[in-house]
Write an enzyme that holds these catalytic residues in place. Structure first.
Site, mmCIF file in Angstrom:
data_model
loop_
_atom_site.group_PDB
_atom_site.id
_atom_site.type_symbol
_atom_site.label_atom_id
_atom_site.label_comp_id
_atom_site.label_asym_id
_atom_site.label_seq_id
_atom_site.Cartn_x
_atom_site.Cartn_y
_atom_site.Cartn_z
ATOM 1 N N GLU A 164 10.019 118.582 41.107
ATOM 2 C CA GLU A 164 11.612 118.278 41.086
ATOM 3 C C GLU A 164 11.834 117.050 41.998
ATOM 4 O O GLU A 164 12.684 117.126 42.852
ATOM 5 C CB GLU A 164 12.136 119.618 41.949
ATOM 6 C CG GLU A 164 12.013 120.840 41.142
ATOM 7 C CD GLU A 164 12.864 121.876 41.655
ATOM 8 O OE1 GLU A 164 13.300 121.917 42.813
ATOM 9 O OE2 GLU A 164 12.657 122.955 41.001
ATOM 10 N N GLU A 369 8.657 127.411 37.008
ATOM 11 C CA GLU A 369 9.440 128.072 37.851
ATOM 12 C C GLU A 369 10.792 128.902 37.424
ATOM 13 O O GLU A 369 11.593 128.230 36.696
ATOM 14 C CB GLU A 369 10.087 127.310 39.266
ATOM 15 C CG GLU A 369 9.052 127.025 40.196
ATOM 16 C CD GLU A 369 9.475 126.335 41.261
ATOM 17 O OE1 GLU A 369 10.563 126.578 41.802
ATOM 18 O OE2 GLU A 369 8.984 125.257 42.003
HETATM 19 C C1 BG6 Z 1 12.777 125.410 43.657
HETATM 20 C C2 BG6 Z 1 11.566 124.966 44.631
HETATM 21 O O1 BG6 Z 1 13.890 124.458 43.430
HETATM 22 O O2 BG6 Z 1 13.729 126.485 44.101
HETATM 23 C C3 BG6 Z 1 11.269 125.801 45.444
HETATM 24 O O3 BG6 Z 1 10.933 124.109 43.751
HETATM 25 C C4 BG6 Z 1 12.119 126.756 45.955
HETATM 26 O O4 BG6 Z 1 10.185 125.274 46.316
HETATM 27 C C5 BG6 Z 1 13.015 127.447 44.948
HETATM 28 O O5 BG6 Z 1 11.566 127.956 46.764
HETATM 29 C C6 BG6 Z 1 14.210 128.453 45.134
HETATM 30 O O6 BG6 Z 1 14.770 127.818 46.276
HETATM 31 P P1 BG6 Z 1 15.074 128.462 47.668
HETATM 32 O O7 BG6 Z 1 16.015 127.500 48.462
HETATM 33 O O8 BG6 Z 1 15.942 129.885 47.497
HETATM 34 O O9 BG6 Z 1 13.886 128.629 48.259
#
Ligand code: BG6
Length: 468
Positions: A164, A369
């Site tokens: 990202e 993700e």
């Molecule tokens: C993504 C990241 O943008 O979001 C992860 O690559 C991150 O590292 C995930 O954990 C969820 O976001 P958050 O802030 O809830 O951990």
């Protein structure tokens, strides 16, 4: 069972080094930006010191991945574990650790899918060069990438240079802008960092192709699908521009080797043109991605944001969901429900994203993700996370529809394999298919407990798609 998913579809799950490994300074590892930022919040939530303690539990954790039936595991290596100060000596213990992880994955029939840099820049590079603002960091990254290709490339075929990058540059903390308050100076630094990250990406893509025959490497973007808040033409344009700025300017640079016109115009008008020497062009244009990886969580709306006397063209407000005067202002979609942590839940937006990215670039797509952060409750040794099952089912169905639309998909990896350190909410907000028994301030026994979603996803993998 016949489903629309290809036979060799990479069903997997994801994680990242600083969010699961712990052992933050063990066996020679250096401090990272992620450590530094987490330590500032140690009094309110867990930090990176122990996290999910994957470092000491990797064998058992990978056995669980095998039990789940995972075909791939998307994880990141910690740059500072391998090169503690980012650019100097190589730490053999770091190489050994990842060798053991990779070997164990292969022994369990799981394809390793490696991200080189997931938010955890070695802190020494910040102190020395202000991180990504300097080309020294770009060359340090190229060397780090080559060290990884050399040591792991005989077994790892799938790679992502940065996680990202299009999101990293929006968040001051992630790009280590700590004391600067002048918005113009911040935007100038941000623009240079964005370009340097693009160059670093291209150098890694080229090196990967040269050093590892048959390898596949691609960008992992934080996806953006923006709906116009109204049907007014200016709001439709604002929504398009929001996607352009949040995602396509980066992907276009990776794909075509140059920034698109609207972004160049913004850099000019805002007077923040980065240093982009002519000779970089060859490197940038040569770097051809093999796939696009999408991290998808939510969608948003946008409307036009006119300039006024106090707000000239190009002035930004906000961080992850920033607005730009003269272009767009973001907001939540009033038609969608949100998760308990405020992310709009929108499976059909994923179908839109997949179609858009496929039509623009015609590169295979993997989701690296996608998941629901929630406050899970452990009840008599079980976690009944039906809300997560619903979320995953709806998003996998959206992938199925996109495949029927003609999109070529490589795989799907929910975030995350196990509970991990969420950036803003520590261990309160959990994403895992596997529960890790700890709270923010009590490590407890760190036991791994399979959630209901684990058993459900196991069936999905077994059946090569959702059947119930
Ligand atoms: C993504 C990241 O943008 O979001 C992860 O690559 C991150 O590292 C995930 O954990 C969820 O976001 P958050 O802030 O809830 O951990």
């Amino acid at each position: 069972m016949n489903t629309v998913f290809p036979k060799k579809f990479l069903w997997g799950a994801s994680s990242s080094a600083f969010q699961i490994e712990g052992a933050w300074d063990e066996d020679g590892k250096g401090m990272t930006v992620a450590d530094y930022n987490s330590f500032k919040k140690s009094n309110i939530q867990a930090d990176t010191k122990v996290a999910s303690d994957f470092y000491h539990n990797y064998e058992k954790d990978i056995e669980l991945m095998k039990e789940l039936g995972m075909k791939t595991y998307r994880f990141s290596v910690s740059w500072a574990r391998i090169i503690p100060d980012g650019e100097g000596e190589i730490n053999q213990k770091g190489i050994e650790f990842y060798n053991k992880v990779i070997d164990k994955l292969i022994e369990c029939g799981i394809e390793p899918f490696v991200t080189l840099y997931h938010f955890d820049l070695p802190f020494a590079l910040v102190e020395k060069y202000n991180g990504w603002e300097s080309r020294e960091t770009v060359y340090a990254f190229e060397r780090f990438a080559k060290v990884c290709f050399e040591n792991f490339g005989d077994r790892v075929k799938y790679w992502q240079p940065h996680n990202e990058h299009n999101l990293i540059v929006r968040v001051e903390e992630r790009i280590n802008i700590y004391d600067e308050t002048d918005p113009w100076k911040i935007d100038k630094m941000r623009a240079q960092m964005d370009y340097n990250l693009c160059l670093a990406h291209a150098l890694a893509v080229n090196a990967c192709h040269e050093m590892i025959p048959g390898s596949q490497i691609g960008a992992a973007v934080s996806s953006s699908v923006t709906y116009p808040l109204t049907s007014k033409p200016e709001d439709v344009f604002a929504a398009r521009m929001n996607d352009n700025f949040k995602v396509y300017s980066t992907l276009d640079m990776h794909y075509h080797g140059e920034y698109p016109g609207y972004y160049m115009e913004y850099l000019k008008k805002r007077d923040i043109m980065p240093y982009m020497p002519e000779e970089d062009k060859e490197v940038l244009k040569k770097a051809k991605m093999d796939f696009i990886a999408i991290n998808y969580y939510r969608t948003n709306c946008a409307e036009a944001l006119p300039v006024d006397e106090e707000h000239p063209f190009g002035l930004r407000e906000g961080t992850v969901d920033y607005s730009i005067y003269g272009l767009f202002r973001m907001s939540m979609n009033p038609n969608l429900k949100a998760s308990e942590y405020g992310a709009a839940i929108d499976p059909s937006g994923l179908r839109v994203a997949l179609n858009e990215y496929w039509q623009r670039y015609h590169l295979p797509i993997i989701i690296t993700e996608n998941g629901l952060g929630a406050h899970d409750v452990l009840e008599e040794g079980q976690v009944h996370d039906n809300y997560r099952i619903d979320y995953l089912r709806d998003h996998i169905n959206a992938c199925e529809l996109a495949i029927q639309d003609g999109v070529e998909m490589l795989g799907y990896c929910p975030w995350s394999f196990m509970d991990l350190l969420s950036s803003a909410q520590g261990f309160k907000k959990r994403y895992g298919l596997v529960y890790v028994n700890r709270t923010d301030h009590e490590e407890l026994d760190l036991e791994r407990i399979k959630k209901d979603s684990f058993y459900w996803y196991k069936e999905v993998i077994k059946n090569n798609g959702v059947t119930k």
